[in-house]
Scaffold this motif. Structure first.
Motif, PDB file in Angstrom:
ATOM      1  N   ASN A 366     -39.089  -6.364  -3.550  1.00  9.01           N
ATOM      2  CA  ASN A 366     -38.859  -6.685  -4.962  1.00  9.01           C
ATOM      3  C   ASN A 366     -39.502  -5.636  -5.872  1.00  9.01           C
ATOM      4  OD1 ASN A 366     -37.345  -8.939  -4.502  1.00  9.01           O
ATOM      5  ND2 ASN A 366     -39.031 -10.392  -4.768  1.00  9.01           N
ATOM      6  N   PHE A 399     -42.029  -9.368 -15.899  1.00 11.35           N
ATOM      7  CA  PHE A 399     -41.286 -10.628 -15.806  1.00 11.35           C
ATOM      8  C   PHE A 399     -41.044 -11.210 -17.193  1.00 11.35           C
ATOM      9  CE2 PHE A 399     -43.634 -10.451 -11.759  1.00 11.35           C
ATOM     10  CZ  PHE A 399     -42.583 -10.586 -10.864  1.00 11.35           C
ATOM     11  N   ALA A 403     -38.701 -16.139 -15.985  1.00 12.40           N
ATOM     12  CA  ALA A 403     -38.927 -15.730 -14.599  1.00 12.40           C
ATOM     13  C   ALA A 403     -40.305 -16.173 -14.124  1.00 12.40           C
ATOM     14  CB  ALA A 403     -38.782 -14.221 -14.473  1.00 12.40           C
ATOM     15  N   GLY A 407     -39.341 -18.249 -11.318  1.00  8.56           N
ATOM     16  CA  GLY A 407     -39.005 -17.160 -10.412  1.00  8.56           C
ATOM     17  C   GLY A 407     -39.028 -17.527  -8.947  1.00  8.56           C
ATOM     18  N   ASP A 415     -32.320 -12.172 -14.967  1.00 11.42           N
ATOM     19  CA  ASP A 415     -32.779 -10.805 -14.837  1.00 11.42           C
ATOM     20  C   ASP A 415     -32.621 -10.009 -16.132  1.00 11.42           C
ATOM     21  OD1 ASP A 415     -34.114  -9.761 -12.736  1.00 11.42           O
ATOM     22  OD2 ASP A 415     -32.351  -9.484 -11.472  1.00 11.42           O
ATOM     23  N   GLY A 425     -31.618 -14.294  -5.243  1.00 15.42           N
ATOM     24  CA  GLY A 425     -32.672 -15.181  -5.715  1.00 15.42           C
ATOM     25  C   GLY A 425     -33.366 -15.924  -4.597  1.00 15.42           C
TER      26      GLY A 425
END
Length: 461
Positions: A366, A399, A403, A407, A415, A425
């Motif tokens: 990520n 973020f 999120a 998240g 996003d 996700g």
């Protein structure tokens, strides 16, 4: 011969309430009549006298006292008396309480025949005796007992009857309340059992209809429809899950073939004479092919309903951290991202190593996805109070508030701050699952240079 079964008629709550009031009302009247009959029986047996007995006999008592036919000591027990001389001093009296004596003195002083008191007013009759003294009779307008000791020791007959009436009424109300409450309790128990069956997903058998109240029966019928609807929904969901499981199994099987080809060709390349940079690339291919093989094996385990998690094992944190560093360097190399290390962990710990490795890989993946080319990622791990804190910080856009709040939820793909990426996700959701497996959590936050995700794992066994 045909037998016709009559369907039991259900009571409404309104009818039940009126039945209760009717039962209480009839019982009240019955108790009242019974008390009247008891009083009449006592009068007929001569146990008590009528309430006006003392008042009706005062004239006869006065004549008997004046003629000398009756002495004060011979007066009936329902009379109380006191004798005053010409100066108003008490020279004789019956067995009087202080309060009764005060009432007689007040009646003489105020020259009144009636003194108010609770529960009965006190009546007085003044009789002037031949010797010049004043004789005062005191009596109540109530039913006296025929027996002197009863008059002296027992409560007043009327008070006793009223008290007995009140106790009977209270007991009667308690009786009918409990009886009708049992009817409601039985129905509520059926509804409670139905609700519990729905809560525990016991949806196959219909609910037992032992309901007496129509409104409760309608609630039970609605709950039964809910049971059927929920059962159908769960069966449909189960069918979809089964279909999805078969599709995932097929996909895992299809991926195995190209992965085997990649691994085989990587092994062939490894046997060739390669430069250092080429050797490094081939080793990276083989390592990641091995990780993919492990992930596919785990995926197949999930498909056949085995545990998603591996067994916990004792591992050296420093060695584990070195694996994460290697993993991070390989992921960062494609975008020329710098991997910065800090807080090297020390000691042994008890973890589900494959699960934790996949979680850290997700965090690093990520971070690489959202970090611009030429940026940097900071990887740190430290143990504090038996908690392993693994942090991955990127130099991306950070973020959003949404999120940070959602998240880690499955399929969350909001996003707005991190444009240009495509994912399902599932990454942070899987990290959250690993955290929960270790009684920990995942914390998302922002720094001045980007976003940071911290995976907290409890190291207790």
């Amino acid at each position: 011969m045909e037998v016709h079964h009559m369907k039991k008629r259900k009571l409404t709550l309104t009818k039940l309430f009126w039945h209760y009031l009717l039962a209480v009302g009839i019982s009240f009247v019955c108790i009242l009549v019974m008390m009247v009959l008891v009083v009449r029986l006592l009068l007929s047996l001569g146990v008590v006298f009528p309430a006006n007995t003392a008042d009706a006999q005062t004239r006869e008592v006065e004549d008997a006292l004046l003629s000398g036919q009756l002495l004060p000591e011979e007066l009936p027990s329902y009379y109380r008396w006191s004798c005053f001389d010409e100066t108003g001093k008490v020279i004789a009296h019956s067995d009087l309480s202080a309060r009764r004596q005060e009432q007689i003195c007040a009646a003489v002083e105020e020259k009144t025949t009636l003194i108010s008191d609770v529960p009965f007013a006190q009546y007085h009759r003044f009789i002037a005796l031949p010797n010049g003294s004043l004789f005062v009779l005191q009596y109540d307008f109530s039913m006296p007992y025929a027996v002197p000791w009863m008059q002296h020791y027992l409560p007043d007959c009327q008070i006793l009857v009223v008290l007995l009436f009140v106790i009977s009424v209270v007991l009667m109300i308690v009786f009918w309340t409990k009886r009708y409450a049992r009817k409601l309790h039985g129905d509520t128990m059926v509804l409670t059992a139905a609700a519990q069956a729905i809560t525990e997903h016991h949806l196959d058998a219909p609910f037992q209809n032992d309901i007496n109240i129509r409104e409760f029966e309608e609630i039970l019928q609605a709950m039964d429809l809910l049971r059927i609807s929920l059962s159908d929904s769960l069966h449909e969901q189960w069918s979809m899950e089964q279909q999805r499981t078969r599709e995932i199994a097929a996909l895992a099987h299809d991926l195995k073939t190209p992965l085997t080809v990649i691994s085989g060709n990587g092994e062939l390349l490894a046997e060739e004479g390669l430069s250092d940079s080429q050797r490094k690339s081939v080793d990276a291919i083989l390592r990641n092919a091995g990780r993919m093989e492990a992930s596919l094996s785990q995926l197949r385990s999930v498909v056949v309903h085995q545990s998603q998690y591996s067994e916990k094992e004792t591992v050296d944190l420093q060695k584990l951290f070195s694996e994460w560093v290697t993993m991070g360097e390989e992921l960062c190399a494609s975008k020329r991202i710098s991997l910065v290390l800090s807080d090297f962990p020390q000691g042994m710990c008890h973890l589900e190593v494959p699960s934790v490795n996949r979680a850290v890989q997700n965090l690093l993946d990520n971070a690489v996805r959202y970090t611009p080319q030429g940026g940097k990622i900071c990887l740190s791990a430290k143990v504090e109070d038996s908690i392993l804190n693994i942090s991955v910080q990127d130099s991306g856009p950070g973020f959003t508030e949404e999120a940070i709040a959602h998240g880690c939820e499955v399929f969350f793909t909001e996003d707005r701050s991190r444009q240009g990426t495509e994912h399902m996700g599932m990454g942070l959701y899987n990290v959250q699952c690993v955290a929960h497996r270790h009684n920990g959590t995942v914390i998302l936050s922002n720094t001045e240079s980007g976003g940071i995700v911290t995976l907290q794992l409890y190291l207790t066994e």
